[in-house]
Design an enzyme around this catalytic site. Structure first.
Site, PDB file in Angstrom:
ATOM      1  N   ASP A  29       0.826  -1.226   0.000  1.00 50.43           N
ATOM      2  CA  ASP A  29       0.000   0.000   0.000  1.00 50.43           C
ATOM      3  C   ASP A  29       0.851   1.263   0.000  1.00 50.43           C
ATOM      4  O   ASP A  29       0.662   2.151  -0.828  1.00 50.43           O
ATOM      5  CB  ASP A  29      -0.880   0.061   1.256  1.00 50.43           C
ATOM      6  CG  ASP A  29      -1.987  -0.974   1.227  1.00 50.43           C
ATOM      7  OD1 ASP A  29      -2.177  -1.614   0.177  1.00 50.43           O
ATOM      8  OD2 ASP A  29      -2.651  -1.140   2.271  1.00 50.43           O
ATOM      9  N   ARG A 109      -1.034   4.451  17.413  1.00 48.50           N
ATOM     10  CA  ARG A 109      -1.363   5.483  16.412  1.00 48.50           C
ATOM     11  C   ARG A 109      -0.932   6.875  16.850  1.00 48.50           C
ATOM     12  O   ARG A 109      -0.260   7.585  16.098  1.00 48.50           O
ATOM     13  CB  ARG A 109      -2.855   5.454  16.060  1.00 48.50           C
ATOM     14  CG  ARG A 109      -3.342   4.153  15.441  1.00 48.50           C
ATOM     15  CD  ARG A 109      -2.363   3.541  14.511  1.00 48.50           C
ATOM     16  NE  ARG A 109      -2.885   2.407  13.774  1.00 48.50           N
ATOM     17  CZ  ARG A 109      -2.134   1.613  13.018  1.00 48.50           C
ATOM     18  NH1 ARG A 109      -0.826   1.834  12.917  1.00 48.50           N
ATOM     19  NH2 ARG A 109      -2.671   0.603  12.379  1.00 48.50           N
ATOM     20  N   ASP A 138      -8.560   3.535  12.789  1.00 49.59           N
ATOM     21  CA  ASP A 138      -7.221   4.115  12.654  1.00 49.59           C
ATOM     22  C   ASP A 138      -7.227   5.445  11.904  1.00 49.59           C
ATOM     23  O   ASP A 138      -6.494   6.362  12.243  1.00 49.59           O
ATOM     24  CB  ASP A 138      -6.278   3.110  11.996  1.00 49.59           C
ATOM     25  CG  ASP A 138      -5.914   1.975  12.949  1.00 49.59           C
ATOM     26  OD1 ASP A 138      -5.914   2.224  14.176  1.00 49.59           O
ATOM     27  OD2 ASP A 138      -5.652   0.859  12.481  1.00 49.59           O
ATOM     28  N   SER A 189      -5.687  -9.004   7.937  1.00 53.27           N
ATOM     29  CA  SER A 189      -5.076  -7.700   8.092  1.00 53.27           C
ATOM     30  C   SER A 189      -4.504  -7.650   9.507  1.00 53.27           C
ATOM     31  O   SER A 189      -5.220  -7.877  10.490  1.00 53.27           O
ATOM     32  CB  SER A 189      -6.138  -6.610   7.909  1.00 53.27           C
ATOM     33  OG  SER A 189      -5.643  -5.395   8.425  1.00 53.27           O
TER      34      SER A 189
HETATM   35  N1  ARG Z   1      -9.737  -2.927  16.017  1.00 56.13           N
HETATM   36  C1  ARG Z   1      -8.482  -2.555  16.552  1.00 56.13           C
HETATM   37  C2  ARG Z   1      -8.453  -1.091  16.845  1.00 56.13           C
HETATM   38  O1  ARG Z   1      -9.200  -0.363  16.313  1.00 56.13           O
HETATM   39  C3  ARG Z   1      -7.329  -3.008  15.717  1.00 56.13           C
HETATM   40  C4  ARG Z   1      -7.213  -2.441  14.345  1.00 56.13           C
HETATM   41  C5  ARG Z   1      -6.061  -3.097  13.687  1.00 56.13           C
HETATM   42  N2  ARG Z   1      -5.746  -2.581  12.402  1.00 56.13           N
HETATM   43  C6  ARG Z   1      -5.454  -3.397  11.371  1.00 56.13           C
HETATM   44  N3  ARG Z   1      -5.120  -2.839  10.261  1.00 56.13           N
HETATM   45  N4  ARG Z   1      -5.569  -4.683  11.462  1.00 56.13           N
HETATM   46  O2  ARG Z   1      -7.663  -0.645  17.635  1.00 56.13           O
END
Ligand code: ARG
Length: 412
Positions: A29, A109, A138, A189
């Site tokens: 990506d 993040r 995210d 993912s």
């Molecule tokens: N659901 C979790 C969160 O919002 C994890 C997200 C993980 N991201 C990913 N690209 N798998 O914190």
């Protein structure tokens, strides 16, 4: 062309082009994104890879970013800062979103955001770009985090503006001579850092199906974990773990080492249907061996050293903290004051907790502290009992008085 594309550096050449700082992972990506940002948005790209303890890649992602056209590329080792400024406040808050998810992705993040904003300021970039799609939490954490630190920065999320399938991305890369490492396609993912790993998509989308074995990559199957239990002693100072089995160590090392041991014993697997901020329920799995063990141990340390009303009042703040952080408000107005209160509660959260790990289960089996409020003389039923039994009578007279009064007058 999106509105954002419209007004950017397009048409400018050479020196005068605006700069964008790209949150870069080296994956498909963000490799494609480098070219996109140059060609479709007319920007010079500075690629920044932020290390928050994800497994190291064995190819040189920085060199590849430069070969793919970034005018600059750098990697930032943020592991220590991540632990000190993001993980420890989260541990002190015993924070678990919906009482189960230790927020591993959610706290990485804002750390990444901070690193990107620092580079953007240093380099005079007006834009920050990230690879999030339009469906998750995210994107919120990036966008809100960036603009909370610097409202003058503008955000570009190419994959939110124009979603591409994996095949389209690979085709685009081939057509445009972009060097990519096409790994064997994973059905999942994933996101990983020191505090834990998240996994979604693929077979996990069926909420009834047990996660296939391939989902778990950081923890042993509890059924196959060692038959002998493992005891670990964790030493805390003011709410922060500083010792493992009597050996003093820094946070990065302690989390890594404890995560390895707990992982071997199958600890920290979480399977959960979670409520995202954008309104979607999603089924996710997490592997957080160190986080799960440390939160348990930290709670045990608090139960020994904090007064009852502090524990109870703090519990409400812990929940609020977890929600704020999950919802992308790490840099918002409420998170820091809550952390300041929590820090104040940690003054005496110092001592040692003994944890027993066995086939996926970690239990606290011992705790001690020089500030322990557990008083043997008051607690014991054996010889040496110092509690004034007679005082109980007067206390109970007062304690029950309102209800006795009500019963006499109103509940005839
Ligand atoms: N659901 C979790 C969160 O919002 C994890 C997200 C993980 N991201 C990913 N690209 N798998 O914190």
């Amino acid at each position: 062309m999106s509105k954002a594309e419209d007004s950017m550096g397009k048409g400018k050449t050479g020196e005068s082009r605006d700069k964008v700082v790209l949150a870069y992972s080296g994956g498909l990506d963000t490799s494609v994104a480098i070219r996109w940002l140059q060609e479709r948005y007319g920007l010079d790209v500075i690629a920044v890879a932020v290390d928050v303890g994800q497994p190291p890649s064995n190819d040189d992602v920085i060199a590849r970013a430069l070969r793919n056209g970034a005018i600059k590329a750098e990697s930032v080792d943020a592991r220590e800062e991540f632990v000190e400024d993001f993980v420890w406040p989260t541990l002190k808050a015993n924070a678990e979103y919906q009482n189960i998810y230790p927020l591993s992705t959610a706290i990485a993040r804002p750390m990444i955001v901070k690193a990107l904003v620092d580079v953007a300021r240093r380099e005079g970039a007006k834009f920050i770009a990230h690879g999030c799609t339009g469906k998750g939490n995210d994107q919120v954490r990036f966008d809100v985090g960036i603009t909370s630190l610097d409202p003058s920065l503008r955000i570009i999320a190419p994959f939110r503006e124009c979603a591409m399938t994996r095949e389209e991305e690979i085709d685009y890369a081939h057509e445009n001579d972009i060097e990519i490492i096409v790994k064997k396609e994973s059905p999942y993912s994933r996101d990983e850092n020191l505090w834990g790993a998240s996994c979604e998509c693929g077979a996990l989308e069926d909420a009834w199906a047990e996660p296939p074995a391939g989902v778990w990559i950081h923890t042993a199957d509890p059924v196959k974990a060692p038959d002998e239990p493992r005891y670990v002693e964790i030493g805390f100072e003011k709410g922060i773990p500083v010792e493992l089995d009597g050996k003093r160590m820094g946070g990065v090392e302690l989390i890594t080492e404890l995560g390895r041991i707990a992982g071997e014993h199958g600890i920290g697997r979480i399977d959960h249907v979670e409520d995202r901020l954008v309104g979607i329920k999603s089924r996710e799995t997490y592997e957080c061996p160190a986080a799960v063990t440390l939160i348990k141990a930290h709670r045990a340390m608090e139960s020994l050293t904090l007064q009852k009303d502090v524990i109870e009042y703090k519990r409400g703040l812990e929940q609020k903290f977890a929600e704020l952080v999950y919802n992308g408000l790490w840099f918002g107005g409420l998170r820091e004051p809550i952390s300041a209160f929590i820090d104040e509660t940690q003054r005496f959260v110092t001592g040692t907790v003994r944890v027993k790990m066995y086939k996926g289960c970690c239990s606290v089996v011992g705790r001690r502290s020089e500030y322990s409020l557990y008083d043997m003389g008051l607690a014991t039923y054996a010889e040496g009992d110092a509690f004034d039994h007679e005082a109980a009578v007067g206390f109970i007279y007062c304690w029950g008085l309102p209800d006795r009064t009500a019963a006499r007058i109103q509940k005839k």
